[in-house]
Design a protein around this motif. Structure first.
Motif, PDB file in Angstrom:
ATOM      1  N   CYS A 112       0.998  -0.966   0.105  1.00 50.30           N
ATOM      2  CA  CYS A 112       0.001   0.030   0.208  1.00 50.30           C
ATOM      3  C   CYS A 112       0.815   1.279  -0.171  1.00 50.30           C
ATOM      4  CB  CYS A 112      -1.076  -0.028   1.210  1.00 50.30           C
ATOM      5  SG  CYS A 112      -0.347   0.433   2.723  1.00 50.30           S
TER       6      CYS A 112
ATOM      7  N   THR B 163      -2.331  11.888  -1.048  1.00 49.34           N
ATOM      8  CA  THR B 163      -2.322  11.395  -2.420  1.00 49.34           C
ATOM      9  C   THR B 163      -2.647   9.873  -2.536  1.00 49.34           C
ATOM     10  OG1 THR B 163      -0.788  13.353  -2.817  1.00 49.34           O
ATOM     11  CG2 THR B 163      -1.055  11.709  -4.812  1.00 49.34           C
ATOM     12  N   MET B 164      -1.907   9.211  -1.807  1.00 49.98           N
ATOM     13  CA  MET B 164      -2.044   7.667  -2.073  1.00 49.98           C
ATOM     14  C   MET B 164      -3.464   7.243  -1.514  1.00 49.98           C
ATOM     15  SD  MET B 164       1.654   6.009  -1.508  1.00 49.98           S
ATOM     16  CE  MET B 164       2.244   6.706  -0.175  1.00 49.98           C
TER      17      MET B 164
ATOM     18  N   GLN C  68      -6.169   9.204  -2.082  1.00 54.36           N
ATOM     19  CA  GLN C  68      -6.750   9.487  -2.946  1.00 54.36           C
ATOM     20  C   GLN C  68      -6.912   8.589  -4.355  1.00 54.36           C
ATOM     21  OE1 GLN C  68      -5.042  13.386  -3.057  1.00 54.36           O
ATOM     22  NE2 GLN C  68      -6.742  14.511  -2.198  1.00 54.36           N
ATOM     23  N   MET C  69      -5.603   8.068  -4.509  1.00 51.43           N
ATOM     24  CA  MET C  69      -5.528   7.075  -5.576  1.00 51.43           C
ATOM     25  C   MET C  69      -6.434   5.873  -5.215  1.00 51.43           C
ATOM     26  SD  MET C  69      -1.418   6.986  -6.218  1.00 51.43           S
ATOM     27  CE  MET C  69      -0.659   8.102  -7.242  1.00 51.43           C
ATOM     28  N   PHE C  70      -6.390   5.371  -3.928  1.00 47.93           N
ATOM     29  CA  PHE C  70      -7.229   4.232  -3.272  1.00 47.93           C
ATOM     30  C   PHE C  70      -8.719   4.719  -3.809  1.00 47.93           C
ATOM     31  CE2 PHE C  70      -3.896   2.850  -0.490  1.00 47.93           C
ATOM     32  CZ  PHE C  70      -3.799   1.404  -1.103  1.00 47.93           C
TER      33      PHE C  70
ATOM     34  N   VAL D 127      -9.878   6.624  -6.096  1.00 43.39           N
ATOM     35  CA  VAL D 127     -10.486   6.811  -7.424  1.00 43.39           C
ATOM     36  C   VAL D 127     -10.373   5.748  -8.244  1.00 43.39           C
ATOM     37  CG1 VAL D 127     -10.037   9.306  -7.292  1.00 43.39           C
ATOM     38  CG2 VAL D 127      -8.278   7.776  -8.278  1.00 43.39           C
ATOM     39  N   GLU D 128      -9.586   4.697  -7.806  1.00 43.79           N
ATOM     40  CA  GLU D 128      -9.282   3.466  -8.579  1.00 43.79           C
ATOM     41  C   GLU D 128     -10.440   2.394  -8.440  1.00 43.79           C
ATOM     42  OE1 GLU D 128      -6.177   0.371  -7.961  1.00 43.79           O
ATOM     43  OE2 GLU D 128      -6.057   0.819  -5.831  1.00 43.79           O
TER      44      GLU D 128
ATOM     45  N   HIS E 100      -9.949  14.192  -4.978  1.00 44.02           N
ATOM     46  CA  HIS E 100      -9.156  14.921  -6.028  1.00 44.02           C
ATOM     47  C   HIS E 100      -8.792  14.585  -7.366  1.00 44.02           C
ATOM     48  CE1 HIS E 100      -5.451  17.893  -6.630  1.00 44.02           C
ATOM     49  NE2 HIS E 100      -4.846  16.606  -7.331  1.00 44.02           N
ATOM     50  N   PHE E 101      -8.468  13.442  -7.682  1.00 39.39           N
ATOM     51  CA  PHE E 101      -8.447  13.127  -9.127  1.00 39.39           C
ATOM     52  C   PHE E 101      -9.808  12.374  -9.964  1.00 39.39           C
ATOM     53  CE2 PHE E 101      -4.341  11.677  -6.936  1.00 39.39           C
ATOM     54  CZ  PHE E 101      -3.415  12.600  -7.524  1.00 39.39           C
ATOM     55  N   ASP E 102      -9.841  12.309 -11.258  1.00 37.85           N
ATOM     56  CA  ASP E 102     -10.900  11.905 -11.676  1.00 37.85           C
ATOM     57  C   ASP E 102     -11.132  10.387 -11.301  1.00 37.85           C
ATOM     58  OD1 ASP E 102     -11.307  14.318 -13.027  1.00 37.85           O
ATOM     59  OD2 ASP E 102     -10.095  13.727 -14.581  1.00 37.85           O
TER      60      ASP E 102
ATOM     61  N   PHE F  87     -12.000   6.678 -11.529  1.00 44.94           N
ATOM     62  CA  PHE F  87     -12.014   5.590 -12.724  1.00 44.94           C
ATOM     63  C   PHE F  87     -13.291   4.893 -12.924  1.00 44.94           C
ATOM     64  CE2 PHE F  87      -7.047   5.108 -12.159  1.00 44.94           C
ATOM     65  CZ  PHE F  87      -6.837   6.176 -12.349  1.00 44.94           C
TER      66      PHE F  87
ATOM     67  N   ILE G 118      -8.634  -2.911  -2.027  1.00 41.41           N
ATOM     68  CA  ILE G 118      -7.319  -2.200  -1.946  1.00 41.41           C
ATOM     69  C   ILE G 118      -6.369  -2.920  -2.167  1.00 41.41           C
ATOM     70  CG2 ILE G 118      -8.456  -0.266  -0.711  1.00 41.41           C
ATOM     71  CD1 ILE G 118      -6.826  -1.706   1.841  1.00 41.41           C
ATOM     72  N   MET G 119      -6.246  -4.247  -2.493  1.00 41.28           N
ATOM     73  CA  MET G 119      -5.272  -4.995  -3.124  1.00 41.28           C
ATOM     74  C   MET G 119      -4.250  -5.439  -1.901  1.00 41.28           C
ATOM     75  SD  MET G 119      -6.026  -5.004  -6.563  1.00 41.28           S
ATOM     76  CE  MET G 119      -7.298  -4.079  -7.341  1.00 41.28           C
TER      77      MET G 119
ATOM     78  N   ILE H 130      -3.445  -1.900 -13.491  1.00 38.40           N
ATOM     79  CA  ILE H 130      -4.739  -1.227 -12.866  1.00 38.40           C
ATOM     80  C   ILE H 130      -5.822  -2.035 -13.433  1.00 38.40           C
ATOM     81  CG2 ILE H 130      -4.952   0.590 -14.916  1.00 38.40           C
ATOM     82  CD1 ILE H 130      -5.489   1.740 -11.323  1.00 38.40           C
TER      83      ILE H 130
END
Lengths: 235, 599
Positions: A46, A84-85, A87-89, A91-92, A121-123, A125, A146-147, A171
């Motif tokens: 993670c 940021t990470m 936020q990555m979780f 949005v993915e 924050h990010f678009d 997916f 979350i893998m 991804i």
């Protein structure tokens, strides 16, 4: 004389072979993490537990503590990367906290509160991840995965079953594989009593018909923030 | 023979050994076309693995098909050099002729057409793989013929033999490519000297890894030699990394085509030094066509007593096995390569422990690049001091460069370390060059004002790729091609790389569609800083290098695409109507929304 290292300016005692994370945990100091679990070997995927050791980035769950090392943990720079990470979780996958029955017991949600994540924050997916409701006692909702592989490890190491395995690439491909030709949980020897059934830090592996036994507001992370709980649990 | 009998024959050939799963899956697929759910269940039972692990491995590699694929599977190499040679138009034409959408299997199950990561034919592109057989130099006329052969279902084995001819294109030879060693010469010198003294020569030579990282080969071999084997079957292993996946690199292909003896001999010398009885050569799936010639070369060496037991009358034993990869760039990372050798998804391991202490099957393993092993033969024969006379102080010897892109004579150039970028450009006939991408997407983009820099570990280290872009090229599109490459090849293990590579790709696509703003540039830098520090391995760490370099050196290529706004959403309202246009068969002006500035 016990061995120590510095974590955000505080002396942390450790025994040789302990990771930075293990030593910090034992001392009641919270290092944000999602895939690490005290009962299992570190997975290191993670990257939320990324710290700075003598000025260099590293995963605190896989790095062994060494006497005299200087570790930065809750600095603005590191928490910013962690946000940021997170936020990555968000949005993915497809994480809709208000409609998720894990809300309040979810480590991802609690960590996002802890790190004051205010938006994804990010678009988004919006991936297409079908649920598996085939098993009589357990629902699998992969939208929230979350893998972290904790279910894989628990099923293998504790239950001796290998119900889950991580497969695929990247991804689009990476996902949990179920140990049956149909790919359905009902066609495996998985049971509600398995360790793997209760290990998921997010809302993928859910026991059926119990969603709101504990009402919202009285759940694990409703009581106190995730960082406080590490402090409370310290010996 | 029934399908089950076919699978059983493959399984028996591999002793039903799960660590050989990659080879079992590949050979099964070569016979049956794809890996059906029932096939995977059968294989899992036979090797005694959980089925989920077998499907987990099969689904990791691009070249394994867990859904039916066309009887003809055409994959266009999609490196930037293939793009520059017009692969996109050719692929488009092929799809039109076959009435196909890229990535979809035709309704009759005949054919599928798609792209794949660089296949290592950059000096003779555009290249394709047809049923995993390499065909370079695609042209419009060849394309027409190929479509005819596919439509008439002519077996690929009956296609014109000259299509499959891959050129070496060696343009400059130095001590390695001009060597005059006979088979066994270097090995007998090493045997005579013994392992300790041979190791001493390698160290004295200052040999450093040719895969790009430049770690001392002597130290690596020494650490492996000194590490004890563990468990019931202690052993040491030599692994030759022939997974040459870095886009723009093809020098290992040439070494394995025309210098295979030297490579195998280098593996034998490494085996002697570290005390290994077994060597494994991990050959990238794109070079499947080299498998049979390499197997024959091994057979010849066995007959000459250069492999096997009592090599050249000594008490030394060593043999070599070839493992084929299946389309995963990440397997070039040594610990991911070892995972793949063990039949698992190519996921880089947590390090330490390093492979030299716990590698293949948890035993001490030295993983070396093809070129490093070949170079060790020169050192074993002529000594470390002689070798160290070549190159520079910290980068001894020579380096093979894979030169491609905008130049008159692409191909293989061997230079002593320390050569300037400008000299290489002059030698290969490059004019009006604006940039060179050295060591592939994960390497460095060198602009014209830096052409006096040197190829050496002291200045620009490289695995060998040297892609040239002249003034007509759009450096933004170069970086965008690389961003897509990394998003496709990220193994997905760690968060920053799995999600970050896709976020970067999406931002680059947004900018390409003229929807970008300065905000997006800031986002690229932010993601670069995160991924560089927090990723699990070198792939994620270097995945933003192309954007970082081109943003710093070719910023106008980005800026002329930006809208002068602080923020611009990624959604494109007009594009959102494309489905409606397709359904109604309309594409006239009234079926389009127009952006404000145009109306």
């Amino acid at each position: 004389m016990s061995l120590t290292f510095q974590l955000d300016g505080e002396d942390i005692a450790f025994t040789p072979g302990q990771s930075i994370m293990q030593a910090a945990r034992a001392a009641g100091v919270y290092i944000p993490h999602l895939c690490w679990h005290p009962d299992f070997p570190a997975h290191g995927s993670c990257k939320l537990c990324t710290v700075k050791v003598n000025g260099r980035f590293g995963s605190s769950c896989t790095m062994e503590a060494q006497a005299g090392m200087n570790v930065e943990n809750r600095t603005a720079e590191l928490d910013d990367k962690r946000r940021t990470m997170l936020q990555m979780f968000f949005v993915e996958g497809n994480h809709f906290c208000p409609s998720c029955e894990k809300s309040g017991n979810c480590a991802l949600q609690a960590t996002a509160y802890e790190l004051k994540m205010m938006s994804p924050h990010f678009d988004m997916f919006y991936p297409d991840r079908p649920v598996d409701a085939s098993h009589p006692d357990v629902l699998l909702d992969f939208n929230r995965c979350i893998m972290c592989s904790l279910c894989v490890t628990a099923s293998r190491e504790v239950d001796g079953k290998n119900v889950f395995a991580m497969g695929g690439r990247g991804i689009l491909g990476r996902r949990i594989h179920i140990n049956s030709e149909s790919g359905r949980l009902a066609d495996t020897d998985f049971a509600l009593t398995d360790r793997a059934a209760s290990i998921c830090p997010v809302g993928v592996i859910l026991p059926k018909r119990r969603g709101f036994d504990v009402p919202i507001g009285k759940r694990t992370y409703d009581k106190s923030p995730i960082s406080e709980q590490v402090k409370e649990k310290a010996p | 023979m029934s399908e089950t009998d076919l699978i059983d024959a493959v399984l028996d050939r591999h002793r039903r050994d799960g660590t050989r799963l990659m080879q079992i899956l590949r050979e099964t697929q070569e016979q049956l076309g794809w890996l059906s759910p029932a096939t995977m269940t059968h294989i899992a039972a036979a090797i005694g693995w959980p089925r989920a692990m077998v499907s987990g491995t099969a689904s990791f590699y691009s070249f394994f098909h867990t859904r039916p694929r066309g009887r003809y599977c055409v994959l266009w190499s999609d490196n930037i050099t293939d793009r520059m040679l017009g692969n996109a138009d050719l692929m488009d034409a092929m799809c039109k002729k076959l009435w196909l959408e890229p990535g979809r299997v035709s309704e009759d199950g005949l054919v599928s057409v798609n792209t794949t990561s660089c296949t290592g034919m950059c000096d003779q592109g555009p290249a394709v793989l047809v049923n995993y057989r390499a065909i370079p130099q695609m042209t419009q006329s060849r394309l027409g013929e190929m479509v005819g052969l596919i439509r008439s279902e002519t077996p690929v084995s009956e296609w014109p033999a000259e299509w499959f001819a891959v050129e070496d294109n060696i343009r400059r030879r130095d001590i390695l490519l001009a060597h005059d060693l006979g088979p066994g010469q270097a090995l007998s010198a090493a045997l005579q000297r013994g392992p300790e003294k041979t190791l001493g020569e390698i160290k004295e030579a200052g040999l450093r890894g040719r895969g790009g990282a430049g770690f001392s080969t002597g130290l690596k071999w020494e650490a492996c030699r000194n590490a004890p084997g563990t468990g019931g079957n202690p052993a040491h292993y030599v692994v030759c990394n022939a997974d040459e996946g870095e886009p723009g690199t093809f020098k290992d292909r040439v070494l394995l085509t025309s210098y295979a003896d030297l490579v195998f001999e280098g593996m034998s010398i490494a085996g002697l030094v570290v005390g290994a009885k077994k060597g494994l050569l991990y050959l990238r799936g794109e070079y499947r066509y080299l498998l049979e010639p390499l197997e024959s070369a091994l057979a010849v060496r066995r007959q000459a007593n250069l492999l096997g037991k009592n090599i050249l009358g000594s008490d030394v034993e060593f043999d070599i096995e070839i493992h084929l990869g299946a389309g995963a760039y990440i397997c070039g990372e040594e610990s991911a390569l070892i995972e793949s050798l063990e039949g698992k998804p190519g996921r880089p391991r947590i390090r330490p422990p390093f492979p030299v202490t716990r590698g293949y099957l948890d035993q001490p393993t030295t993983v070396n690049n093809v070129e490093t092993l070949a170079a060790s033969c020169l050192i074993a024969t002529y000594g470390g001091a002689w070798y160290a006379e070549h190159g520079t102080e910290k980068s001894t010897g020579t380096k093979l460069l894979s030169v491609s892109g905008d130049c008159e004579r692409p191909g293989i150039y061997e230079y002593p370390f320390g050569i300037t970028v400008r000299q290489v450009l002059d030698d290969c006939g490059a004019t009006d060059s604006q940039a060179v991408q050295i060591s592939g997407p994960s390497g460095i983009c060198v602009a014209a004002e830096e052409f006096n820099r040197r190829i050496a570990f002291e200045d620009i280290p490289t695995a060998g790729a040297f892609m040239i872009f002249d003034e007509t090229r759009d450096m933004f599109e170069v970086a965008r091609n690389f961003a897509h490459f990394f998003a496709h090849e990220s193994c997905g293990f760690c968060t920053p790389c799995r999600v970050g590579t896709t976020l970067v790709q999406n931002i680059m696509d947004k900018i390409a569609k003229n929807h970008g703003s300065p905000y997006d540039i800031d986002e690229l830098f932010k993601l670069h800083r995160l991924m560089q520090g927090a990723s699990h391995c070198g792939l994620g760490n270097s995945a933003c290098n192309p954007m970082f370099d081109t943003l710093n050196k070719f910023r106008p290529a980005y800026e002329r695409r930006l809208k002068s706004l602080d923020y611009e959403p990624a959604c494109d309202l007009d594009a959102a109507l494309s489905q409606a246009r397709q359904m109604t068969g309309r594409d006239d002006a009234a079926a389009h929304l127009h952006n404000e500035e145009k109306t």
